[in-house]
Design a protein around this motif. Structure first.
Motif, PDB file in Angstrom:
ATOM      1  N   SER A 123       0.830  -1.217   0.000  1.00 48.80           N
ATOM      2  CA  SER A 123       0.000   0.000   0.000  1.00 48.80           C
ATOM      3  C   SER A 123       0.856   1.256   0.000  1.00 48.80           C
ATOM      4  O   SER A 123       0.535   2.239   0.664  1.00 48.80           O
ATOM      5  CB  SER A 123      -0.953   0.041   1.183  1.00 48.80           C
ATOM      6  OG  SER A 123      -1.865  -1.003   1.093  1.00 48.80           O
ATOM      7  N   GLN A 124       1.995   1.201  -0.682  1.00 52.12           N
ATOM      8  CA  GLN A 124       2.824   2.393  -0.787  1.00 52.12           C
ATOM      9  C   GLN A 124       2.967   2.793  -2.239  1.00 52.12           C
ATOM     10  O   GLN A 124       2.473   2.125  -3.136  1.00 52.12           O
ATOM     11  CB  GLN A 124       4.196   2.133  -0.151  1.00 52.12           C
ATOM     12  CG  GLN A 124       4.083   2.003   1.351  1.00 52.12           C
ATOM     13  CD  GLN A 124       5.440   1.871   1.993  1.00 52.12           C
ATOM     14  OE1 GLN A 124       6.350   1.295   1.430  1.00 52.12           O
ATOM     15  NE2 GLN A 124       5.564   2.415   3.182  1.00 52.12           N
ATOM     16  N   ASN A 125       3.655   3.876  -2.444  1.00 51.15           N
ATOM     17  CA  ASN A 125       3.688   4.488  -3.753  1.00 51.15           C
ATOM     18  C   ASN A 125       5.040   5.171  -3.941  1.00 51.15           C
ATOM     19  O   ASN A 125       5.581   5.726  -3.010  1.00 51.15           O
ATOM     20  CB  ASN A 125       2.551   5.523  -3.813  1.00 51.15           C
ATOM     21  CG  ASN A 125       2.311   6.003  -5.223  1.00 51.15           C
ATOM     22  OD1 ASN A 125       2.787   5.383  -6.177  1.00 51.15           O
ATOM     23  ND2 ASN A 125       1.588   7.085  -5.356  1.00 51.15           N
ATOM     24  N   ALA A 126       5.611   5.067  -5.120  1.00 56.19           N
ATOM     25  CA  ALA A 126       6.868   5.766  -5.378  1.00 56.19           C
ATOM     26  C   ALA A 126       6.865   6.276  -6.809  1.00 56.19           C
ATOM     27  O   ALA A 126       6.476   5.563  -7.737  1.00 56.19           O
ATOM     28  CB  ALA A 126       8.053   4.823  -5.179  1.00 56.19           C
ATOM     29  N   THR A 127       7.288   7.524  -6.983  1.00 56.56           N
ATOM     30  CA  THR A 127       7.369   8.087  -8.326  1.00 56.56           C
ATOM     31  C   THR A 127       8.634   8.934  -8.431  1.00 56.56           C
ATOM     32  O   THR A 127       9.272   9.247  -7.435  1.00 56.56           O
ATOM     33  CB  THR A 127       6.162   8.990  -8.655  1.00 56.56           C
ATOM     34  OG1 THR A 127       6.170  10.091  -7.751  1.00 56.56           O
ATOM     35  CG2 THR A 127       4.852   8.247  -8.547  1.00 56.56           C
TER      36      THR A 127
END
Lengths: 240, 240
Positions: B108-112
């Motif tokens: 449930s994480q996000n990286a951009t």
């Protein structure tokens, strides 16, 4: 979007807000975001709002209702201290946010708002609070004599460099207007006219209030002079 | 956080990046965010990165691998135009983002990450692109001669006022350093040292490259002079 800034100085409280409200880029309107309350000689309070208009309008309407109802414990004009004024506003904002959020969640949407509450009551000090959507708040201090809500980044460098508790009201007025000028240039969703107010220390009244319209000559002149002064300052700097 | 800014001027390309990387406030490190590639007389390219370090490092490593492999269609040193360089970088960034995101979603994480790619190839014009996490991009033009990634707001007002396509390289260097100075003051997660580079028009090489350390005397002097100049400029402005 919105930009509101409040200063808590030795000489008084200085408040400035824009008035632009938008629901999408093609639905732009002007709404007052600064609300002033005074009982001269007894107390003077300024409230500025940022965020969802449905939340800020409902919160301000309830605050106004409570004042009109008179001796209500929810009246910010009866609260014995500025801290309790902040608690009333925070509680009201939190209640309205919860109610609206419950409806919004059904649509997978979200709405929040924040406020700056500043003023002085007879016998107490001037105080200024930033109230978060959840209703909790922080307070301006000598170390941090200004609070901002909304689109705060573009206008912060000038405040960081110029504002200290001892800043005069005349310099403070210039500083908040130039801070707003930088924000207006960089974010189209912050817009004229502006609302400006001063509560001088221990005056217990709204000492000055002024709406600055889009065609205000003084503001245009100041904005042009600041651009010119910045460019000149830039030219004076030696390269590293 | 990060602040990187690139200018596309008639006289050349000017690039500036910070080096601070943080994973939480108690885990701060220095990583290069500016990568320079040149084959003097043939092409010169600068890439700056912002966002998740795991994504930017992997993307840069694959770009470097592709260059070392030589005639790969993924080599930015073989691409016939700067547009194709941007497309290679965008495609690589998009691929890496997808791979990492697939893993992150399980947590449930996000990286951009986003990038600025600028340069010139023999026979072609100088071009500068901002590459979004999805791999698509926009390009700097005469109307918008600068691009920023990361914490861009604090440093934008000075660029808005000073930078035009005809700005000299000396003024451009001052402007990006002052833009960085405003950002460093306002956001602790942007930090020294700085990487600075210039690709002069039609030189087809990295004309200047410099690391500006935290104790750089010239930068400290410029920063102090700018504060002083701003305060003087402020004093000269008449109230409205």
């Amino acid at each position: 979007m919105t930009y509101c800034v409040g200063l808590l100085l030795d000489a008084g409280i200085v408040l400035l807000s824009d008035t632009r409200t938008n629901a999408g880029l093609d639905n732009i309107a002007t709404y007052r975001k600064m609300f002033l309350f005074e009982e001269p000689g007894e107390r003077a309070i300024g409230i500025m709002t940022a965020g969802s208009l449905s939340i800020t309008q409902t919160t301000m309407a309830r605050l106004t209702d409570a004042i009109e109802e008179g001796d209500s414990p929810k009246s910010i004009m009866h609260a014995p201290t500025m801290l309790q004024v902040a608690e009333i506003v925070g509680g009201m904002l939190s209640d309205v946010t919860s109610e609206v959020s419950a409806k919004m969640e059904r649509m997978s949407q979200n709405a929040t708002a924040s406020m700056i509450v500043a003023g002085q009551r007879n016998g107490g000090p001037m105080r200024m609070f930033l109230i978060y959507p959840e209703g909790n708040f922080i307070e301006a201090t000598a170390d941090t004599p200004f609070l901002q809500i909304g689109e705060h980044k573009y206008g912060k460098p000038i405040l960081d460099r110029v504002i200290a508790p001892g800043t005069s009201l005349a310099d403070a007025e210039k500083a908040v207007l130039l801070s707003m000028d930088s924000t207006l240039r960089s974010n189209l969703s912050v817009g004229m006219p502006l609302d400006f107010a001063v509560i001088e220390a221990n005056s217990l009244e709204i000492s000055r209030r002024r709406r600055i319209e889009a065609d205000d000559e003084g503001f245009s002149r100041m904005s042009a002079a600041w651009s010119e002064a910045l460019r000149n300052a830039f030219q004076q700097i030696d390269p590293i």
